[in-house]
Design a protein around this motif. Structure first.
Motif, PDB file in Angstrom:
ATOM      1  N   LEU A  42      36.386  17.892  73.936  1.00 37.93           N
ATOM      2  CA  LEU A  42      36.360  16.473  74.288  1.00 37.93           C
ATOM      3  C   LEU A  42      37.773  15.982  74.587  1.00 37.93           C
ATOM      4  CD1 LEU A  42      33.802  14.948  71.751  1.00 37.93           C
ATOM      5  CD2 LEU A  42      33.392  15.948  74.002  1.00 37.93           C
ATOM      6  N   SER A  43      37.867  14.894  75.309  1.00 40.88           N
ATOM      7  CA  SER A  43      39.163  14.344  75.692  1.00 40.88           C
ATOM      8  C   SER A  43      39.957  13.913  74.452  1.00 40.88           C
ATOM      9  CB  SER A  43      38.965  13.142  76.614  1.00 40.88           C
ATOM     10  OG  SER A  43      40.185  12.460  76.806  1.00 40.88           O
ATOM     11  N   PRO A  44      41.223  14.332  74.330  1.00 40.34           N
ATOM     12  CA  PRO A  44      42.051  13.924  73.182  1.00 40.34           C
ATOM     13  C   PRO A  44      42.183  12.409  73.048  1.00 40.34           C
ATOM     14  CG  PRO A  44      43.123  15.686  74.418  1.00 40.34           C
ATOM     15  CD  PRO A  44      41.944  15.245  75.244  1.00 40.34           C
ATOM     16  N   GLU A  45      41.991  11.710  74.151  1.00 36.94           N
ATOM     17  CA  GLU A  45      42.139  10.253  74.144  1.00 36.94           C
ATOM     18  C   GLU A  45      41.078   9.558  73.302  1.00 36.94           C
ATOM     19  OE1 GLU A  45      41.809   6.605  77.371  1.00 36.94           O
ATOM     20  OE2 GLU A  45      42.496   8.567  78.075  1.00 36.94           O
ATOM     21  N   ILE A  46      39.890  10.163  73.206  1.00 36.08           N
ATOM     22  CA  ILE A  46      38.787   9.507  72.503  1.00 36.08           C
ATOM     23  C   ILE A  46      38.445  10.152  71.160  1.00 36.08           C
ATOM     24  CG2 ILE A  46      37.729   8.719  74.660  1.00 36.08           C
ATOM     25  CD1 ILE A  46      35.645  11.045  74.184  1.00 36.08           C
ATOM     26  N   ILE A  47      38.979  11.344  70.888  1.00 35.67           N
ATOM     27  CA  ILE A  47      38.561  12.096  69.706  1.00 35.67           C
ATOM     28  C   ILE A  47      38.767  11.336  68.393  1.00 35.67           C
ATOM     29  CG2 ILE A  47      39.156  14.105  68.272  1.00 35.67           C
ATOM     30  CD1 ILE A  47      39.240  15.772  70.812  1.00 35.67           C
ATOM     31  N   PRO A  48      39.960  10.798  68.101  1.00 36.92           N
ATOM     32  CA  PRO A  48      40.103  10.088  66.812  1.00 36.92           C
ATOM     33  C   PRO A  48      39.170   8.890  66.675  1.00 36.92           C
ATOM     34  CG  PRO A  48      42.253  10.573  67.759  1.00 36.92           C
ATOM     35  CD  PRO A  48      41.236  10.847  68.826  1.00 36.92           C
ATOM     36  N   HIS A  49      39.006   8.149  67.765  1.00 40.16           N
ATOM     37  CA  HIS A  49      38.135   6.978  67.713  1.00 40.16           C
ATOM     38  C   HIS A  49      36.675   7.385  67.505  1.00 40.16           C
ATOM     39  CE1 HIS A  49      41.706   6.004  70.137  1.00 40.16           C
ATOM     40  NE2 HIS A  49      41.658   4.850  69.520  1.00 40.16           N
ATOM     41  N   LEU A  50      36.247   8.453  68.187  1.00 42.27           N
ATOM     42  CA  LEU A  50      34.875   8.930  68.037  1.00 42.27           C
ATOM     43  C   LEU A  50      34.644   9.462  66.625  1.00 42.27           C
ATOM     44  CD1 LEU A  50      32.187   9.419  69.508  1.00 42.27           C
ATOM     45  CD2 LEU A  50      33.047  11.669  70.183  1.00 42.27           C
ATOM     46  N   ALA A  51      35.649  10.145  66.064  1.00 40.20           N
ATOM     47  CA  ALA A  51      35.534  10.674  64.704  1.00 40.20           C
ATOM     48  C   ALA A  51      35.438   9.539  63.690  1.00 40.20           C
ATOM     49  CB  ALA A  51      36.734  11.566  64.392  1.00 40.20           C
ATOM     50  N   ILE A  52      36.251   8.522  63.851  1.00 42.45           N
ATOM     51  CA  ILE A  52      36.263   7.409  62.899  1.00 42.45           C
ATOM     52  C   ILE A  52      34.994   6.570  63.020  1.00 42.45           C
ATOM     53  CG2 ILE A  52      37.427   5.256  62.284  1.00 42.45           C
ATOM     54  CD1 ILE A  52      40.071   6.614  62.988  1.00 42.45           C
ATOM     55  N   GLY A  53      34.562   6.268  64.250  1.00 43.60           N
ATOM     56  CA  GLY A  53      33.337   5.502  64.440  1.00 43.60           C
ATOM     57  C   GLY A  53      32.117   6.211  63.879  1.00 43.60           C
ATOM     58  N   THR A  54      32.051   7.531  64.081  1.00 39.94           N
ATOM     59  CA  THR A  54      30.940   8.322  63.545  1.00 39.94           C
ATOM     60  C   THR A  54      31.002   8.382  62.032  1.00 39.94           C
ATOM     61  OG1 THR A  54      30.948   9.681  65.560  1.00 39.94           O
ATOM     62  CG2 THR A  54      29.779  10.561  63.657  1.00 39.94           C
ATOM     63  N   SER A  55      32.225   8.517  61.493  1.00 37.19           N
ATOM     64  CA  SER A  55      32.405   8.545  60.039  1.00 37.19           C
ATOM     65  C   SER A  55      31.902   7.255  59.406  1.00 37.19           C
ATOM     66  CB  SER A  55      33.891   8.748  59.707  1.00 37.19           C
ATOM     67  OG  SER A  55      34.134   8.552  58.337  1.00 37.19           O
ATOM     68  N   LEU A  56      32.314   6.122  59.941  1.00 33.85           N
ATOM     69  CA  LEU A  56      31.878   4.840  59.402  1.00 33.85           C
ATOM     70  C   LEU A  56      30.360   4.694  59.473  1.00 33.85           C
ATOM     71  CD1 LEU A  56      34.641   2.534  60.911  1.00 33.85           C
ATOM     72  CD2 LEU A  56      34.223   2.891  58.474  1.00 33.85           C
ATOM     73  N   SER A  57      29.769   5.138  60.557  1.00 32.64           N
ATOM     74  CA  SER A  57      28.321   5.031  60.715  1.00 32.64           C
ATOM     75  C   SER A  57      27.579   5.870  59.676  1.00 32.64           C
ATOM     76  CB  SER A  57      27.907   5.476  62.123  1.00 32.64           C
ATOM     77  OG  SER A  57      28.527   4.672  63.102  1.00 32.64           O
ATOM     78  N   SER A  58      28.090   7.058  59.387  1.00 31.85           N
ATOM     79  CA  SER A  58      27.439   7.916  58.393  1.00 31.85           C
ATOM     80  C   SER A  58      27.606   7.358  56.987  1.00 31.85           C
ATOM     81  CB  SER A  58      28.002   9.341  58.470  1.00 31.85           C
ATOM     82  OG  SER A  58      29.351   9.382  58.063  1.00 31.85           O
ATOM     83  N   ILE A  59      28.750   6.707  56.731  1.00 29.96           N
ATOM     84  CA  ILE A  59      29.001   6.135  55.408  1.00 29.96           C
ATOM     85  C   ILE A  59      28.033   4.991  55.108  1.00 29.96           C
ATOM     86  CG2 ILE A  59      30.706   4.866  54.030  1.00 29.96           C
ATOM     87  CD1 ILE A  59      32.869   6.545  55.462  1.00 29.96           C
ATOM     88  N   VAL A  60      27.542   4.322  56.142  1.00 29.64           N
ATOM     89  CA  VAL A  60      26.532   3.272  55.942  1.00 29.64           C
ATOM     90  C   VAL A  60      25.359   3.828  55.144  1.00 29.64           C
ATOM     91  CG1 VAL A  60      24.823   1.825  57.108  1.00 29.64           C
ATOM     92  CG2 VAL A  60      27.163   1.953  57.993  1.00 29.64           C
ATOM     93  N   PHE A  61      24.896   5.014  55.510  1.00 25.09           N
ATOM     94  CA  PHE A  61      23.728   5.618  54.854  1.00 25.09           C
ATOM     95  C   PHE A  61      24.108   6.288  53.532  1.00 25.09           C
ATOM     96  CE2 PHE A  61      22.960   5.456  59.418  1.00 25.09           C
ATOM     97  CZ  PHE A  61      21.729   4.824  59.455  1.00 25.09           C
ATOM     98  N   THR A  62      25.244   6.965  53.518  1.00 24.48           N
ATOM     99  CA  THR A  62      25.693   7.634  52.294  1.00 24.48           C
ATOM    100  C   THR A  62      25.908   6.628  51.169  1.00 24.48           C
ATOM    101  OG1 THR A  62      26.850   9.271  53.645  1.00 24.48           O
ATOM    102  CG2 THR A  62      27.441   9.160  51.331  1.00 24.48           C
ATOM    103  N   SER A  63      26.542   5.506  51.492  1.00 27.74           N
ATOM    104  CA  SER A  63      26.861   4.522  50.463  1.00 27.74           C
ATOM    105  C   SER A  63      25.595   3.927  49.842  1.00 27.74           C
ATOM    106  CB  SER A  63      27.739   3.415  51.046  1.00 27.74           C
ATOM    107  OG  SER A  63      27.065   2.715  52.074  1.00 27.74           O
ATOM    108  N   LEU A  64      24.535   3.745  50.633  1.00 26.50           N
ATOM    109  CA  LEU A  64      23.286   3.209  50.086  1.00 26.50           C
ATOM    110  C   LEU A  64      22.726   4.123  49.003  1.00 26.50           C
ATOM    111  CD1 LEU A  64      21.483   1.858  53.281  1.00 26.50           C
ATOM    112  CD2 LEU A  64      22.403   0.518  51.375  1.00 26.50           C
ATOM    113  N   SER A  65      22.787   5.434  49.247  1.00 25.67           N
ATOM    114  CA  SER A  65      22.302   6.396  48.261  1.00 25.67           C
ATOM    115  C   SER A  65      23.145   6.352  46.991  1.00 25.67           C
ATOM    116  CB  SER A  65      22.329   7.811  48.866  1.00 25.67           C
ATOM    117  OG  SER A  65      21.915   8.778  47.932  1.00 25.67           O
ATOM    118  N   ALA A  66      24.475   6.294  47.160  1.00 26.25           N
ATOM    119  CA  ALA A  66      25.372   6.258  46.005  1.00 26.25           C
ATOM    120  C   ALA A  66      25.252   4.934  45.246  1.00 26.25           C
ATOM    121  CB  ALA A  66      26.810   6.476  46.463  1.00 26.25           C
TER     122      ALA A  66
END
Length: 265
Positions: A42-66
């Motif tokens: 993937l383009s280096p220009e978008i990788i950190p943003h895509l990683a962080i946005g995906t991380s935050l989205s997954s934490i929405v569900f993980t945090s509910l369980s915790a």
């Protein structure tokens, strides 16, 4: 297939850490996703943003369980959470949106330096002054804004900021972890929405994305993390505080050094 297996393994690990340390799992998810996305060209220009946005989205569900696992143990100080949550929502949304316009290398370096500081603090078992206490309502609003802004900016559920700050106010570490767990949901939710909007229809994003959120990665990570978050909560209440602090510190320090190395290369 290899990417799917990597996402599932990442989710299992992140869920365990989210429950045990109240950190949402972003400190593991973000650097791992950066590495996976780089391997897929993937383009280096978008990788950190895509990683962080995906991380935050997954934490929405993980945090509910915790949160549910902590709530069943009556471990969450809900009055403190209610005072901090509105400000973290505001800070998380604003920062999550603005972070999409920050240069990728700057975002990676900032993330690494911050984690280096936090990890060192916990390994050295730094203890706050005895007279430090939680601030009043206005101070908690300021604290919440800072927690939400930095958390969304770094793609984490807030635990790396919330836990040290609350512990610095002489809250018991396990109580700080439970509060951090509860705050992780609003921080992640509003931060994820910000990244989704800032990356909407970006020309360099591949298929299977919604703004700066990778839907296949989100589904695999969140699905796996939900399973292990309750186990992490159980470990948080069973392990001695000093051991918890060392685990927290070593993990964060290792990740920060790795991220700083890649940011400078």
């Amino acid at each position: 297939m290899l990417a799917l297996a990597s996402f599932i393994a990442l989710g299992l690990t992140a869920g365990l850490l989210a429950g045990m340390l109240g950190i949402g799992g972003g400190v593991v998810i973000v650097p791992a996703l950066i590495w996976i996305f780089q391997r897929h060209g993937l383009s280096p220009e978008i990788i950190p943003h895509l990683a962080i946005g995906t991380s935050l989205s997954s934490i929405v569900f993980t945090s509910l369980s915790a949160i549910w696992a902590q709530h069943k143990r009556r471990a969450i100080d809900w009055p403190v959470v209610r005072l901090l949550a509105p400000a973290t929502l505001l800070g998380g949304f604003a920062s999550g949106y603005l972070a999409g316009f920050i240069p990728a290398d700057m975002l990676k370096a900032f993330f690494a330096i911050f984690l280096l500081f936090v990890g060192t603090q916990f390994i050295l078992d730094w203890k706050p002054a005895a007279h430090w206490r939680l601030p009043g309502r206005g101070g908690l609003w300021g604290l919440g804004l800072g927690i939400g802004s930095l958390s969304a900016l770094l793609g984490i559920g807030g635990g790396n900021i919330t836990v040290p700050l609350l512990h610095a106010c002489n809250l018991d570490l396990k109580r700080a972890i439970a509060i951090s767990t509860a705050l992780g949901f609003p921080i992640a939710l509003f931060g994820a929405v910000g990244f989704l909007l800032s990356g909407w229809r970006h020309a360099l994003l591949p298929s299977g994305t919604l703004g700066y959120v990778s839907l296949p990665a989100l589904a695999a990570i969140a699905g796996a993390a939900i399973l292990t978050a309750p186990l992490g909560v159980r470990l948080a209440h069973d392990l001695p505080v000093k051991r918890l602090k060392r685990i927290f510190g070593v993990l964060v320090l290792a990740i920060s050094l790795r991220m700083l190395w890649t940011a400078l290369m």
